[in-house]
Scaffold this motif. Sequence first.
Motif, PDB file in Angstrom:
ATOM      1  N   ARG A  32       0.842  -1.188   0.000  1.00  0.00           N
ATOM      2  CA  ARG A  32       0.000   0.000   0.000  1.00  0.00           C
ATOM      3  C   ARG A  32       0.880   1.241   0.000  1.00  0.00           C
ATOM      4  O   ARG A  32       2.090   1.149   0.143  1.00  0.00           O
ATOM      5  N   ASN A  33       0.255   2.410  -0.150  1.00  0.00           N
ATOM      6  CA  ASN A  33       1.021   3.639   0.004  1.00  0.00           C
ATOM      7  C   ASN A  33       1.550   3.711   1.432  1.00  0.00           C
ATOM      8  O   ASN A  33       0.837   3.357   2.382  1.00  0.00           O
ATOM      9  N   THR A  43      -1.708  11.491   0.310  1.00  0.00           N
ATOM     10  CA  THR A  43      -0.816  10.347   0.395  1.00  0.00           C
ATOM     11  C   THR A  43       0.201  10.379  -0.736  1.00  0.00           C
ATOM     12  O   THR A  43       0.031  11.125  -1.717  1.00  0.00           O
ATOM     13  N   TYR A  44       1.264   9.616  -0.588  1.00  0.00           N
ATOM     14  CA  TYR A  44       2.262   9.435  -1.639  1.00  0.00           C
ATOM     15  C   TYR A  44       2.464   7.949  -1.861  1.00  0.00           C
ATOM     16  O   TYR A  44       2.469   7.157  -0.909  1.00  0.00           O
ATOM     17  N   ALA A  45       2.655   7.572  -3.113  1.00  0.00           N
ATOM     18  CA  ALA A  45       3.026   6.198  -3.414  1.00  0.00           C
ATOM     19  C   ALA A  45       4.470   5.970  -2.981  1.00  0.00           C
ATOM     20  O   ALA A  45       5.225   6.917  -2.733  1.00  0.00           O
ATOM     21  N   THR A  46       4.876   4.724  -2.920  1.00  0.00           N
ATOM     22  CA  THR A  46       6.245   4.387  -2.531  1.00  0.00           C
ATOM     23  C   THR A  46       7.255   5.083  -3.436  1.00  0.00           C
ATOM     24  O   THR A  46       8.257   5.638  -2.962  1.00  0.00           O
ATOM     25  N   GLU A  48       6.914   7.842  -5.109  1.00  0.00           N
ATOM     26  CA  GLU A  48       6.919   9.281  -4.837  1.00  0.00           C
ATOM     27  C   GLU A  48       7.700   9.587  -3.564  1.00  0.00           C
ATOM     28  O   GLU A  48       8.438  10.584  -3.501  1.00  0.00           O
ATOM     29  N   GLU A 270       0.125   0.316   5.256  1.00  0.00           N
ATOM     30  CA  GLU A 270      -0.141   1.753   5.154  1.00  0.00           C
ATOM     31  C   GLU A 270      -0.373   2.281   6.559  1.00  0.00           C
ATOM     32  O   GLU A 270      -1.119   1.686   7.341  1.00  0.00           O
TER      33      GLU A 270
END
Length: 582
Positions: A32-33, A43-46, A48, A270
Amino acid sequence: MIFHPPHPPSTTSIGEFWSEEQYGRQPVANSRNPFVCGVTGKTYATSEMRERYELLARSLGKCMGWRVNEDTPWDKVRLLTDIVNQQIDYIMSTFAIHRLNGIATPANAAYSSSELEFQLRSSGAKALITCVPLLDTALKAAKAVGIAADRIFIIQTAGSSPEKLSYKTLDELIEEGSSLSPLEAPAWTKGQGERQVAFISFSSGTSGLPKGVMISHRNVIANMMQLRWFESVGRRQKGVETQAALGVLPFSHIYGLIVVALSSIYRGDEVVVLPKFELKGLLDCIQRFKVNQLNLVPPIIIQLLRNQALCRKYDLGSVRYVYTGAAPLGTETHEEVLQAFPGWQIGQGYGMTETATVVLSTGENDILVGAAGSLVPSCVAKIIDTDTGRPIAVADHENGGEEKRGELLLQSPSISLGYLNNERATAEAFVWDEDGRWIRTGDVAVVRRSKAGHQHFAIVDRIKELIKVKGHQVAPAELEAHLLAHPFVDDCTVIPVPDERAGEVPKAFVVKSPVAVAEGRSDEEIMQAICKHVEDHKAHYKWLKGGVAFLDVVPKSPSGKILRRVLRDKEREERRTNGPKL
């Protein structure tokens, strides 16, 4: 149970370890993020998050004149104040500091300027990251230690307007980093991860004033792996691959930093980050984000129990597991949770800043009510008789043996390097024998067996002087030194007393000074003056919520050591006889 996790790498930083699947991280595609804001949903993705800390490191390097492989990590110490509106860029900021071969020293948001100044001086911090709600406190402390304004940076929080200030925000630094050249790779030698300090986290240890605990990259990485593989058995039985976990505990606290934030993202979970504990906001967050695991401390659990009518207004059906630490959870409270929230399981963990962090933990597959958990992989323990100093054998309870209490000593790859610039305290806490190096916990433990036959440790008493207020550490010596500066105090000591909401709170025992007596001050006047003295200079969790009592003399040993245990025993007996004083 037999665990066979990979060995912690010795040439890898925490950020690199988190980023690479080769080290046993949950595959990014299945993760998950890492973090989501429980208020705004941002939120940010991994990918990012990786990019943001790399770009931030470039900008910080330029602003500070830091180069990755030049100077030493001690030339690149940066203090991060814990954010009042704690948010999702906190861990990213620590990764950026580590990317530059620097050291991060997290500080509590509740600190006064003098407390923050103490940590800045002790750690040797060269710069400071804070937020607008904490800026005034941060500026006073920074000015006192000579940190220039251009070395103060702002994490943006909801409702603040840092663009109107003359300080760069992290978002501005990240934007600047996109136009700068990539940083060189760290030139780490074999075993450097074991030696290089990642965090200086402050702790009172088993006694005395707060001390900077030097925690290496490998210490943190080892504990991330220990927790991941220990918990994998229970999670696998539940069919859980990844989950949403609650991040309401401050990331400046070692529990929030390693157990909640770093270990969760290594598992691919997450973390839903909340600014601070507020019951309605917490319940709404669980409902909105379908949170599966609550990482809490006992005072928050008690608030849930005391407000069941409010809890029933929210859909808490996603919650599967409650994990609690920082202070013991009583058997009665544990059983009350099971009755009030039938779908929940609850387990405990135990650790110290010096063990970075968890050395005893409870998996979902093997819970023993009233115990702190079993040893995590690669951790070894022994129990020492507090009178003789000799190891004691653990009784076979199944054959009717009696529990044998003693001080808990531990070995683990997560155990820290020692205290910064304090060889005496290091020698007292980290001891050697023929079996190697051990950390003295100052806690009294017994060993019990679960129905499955596994050993669990229960913490039944405390040798050390530390007071735990809502999971925060309060050193009696710190408050005593402060109280002695007041003209009405001739001598004093501070002990913990039980408190339903906070677990424990400080109570002061004071010998009145000749000045107070000569002026004819009443007990009430003196008490109010002393409490205000603390409240004006110390974080709120250090306030004397347990009250002030007056003595003719503070009990001491022939060597002059304060006998706090005498007062604790007396206080316990009075409460048993008369009940707590309101």
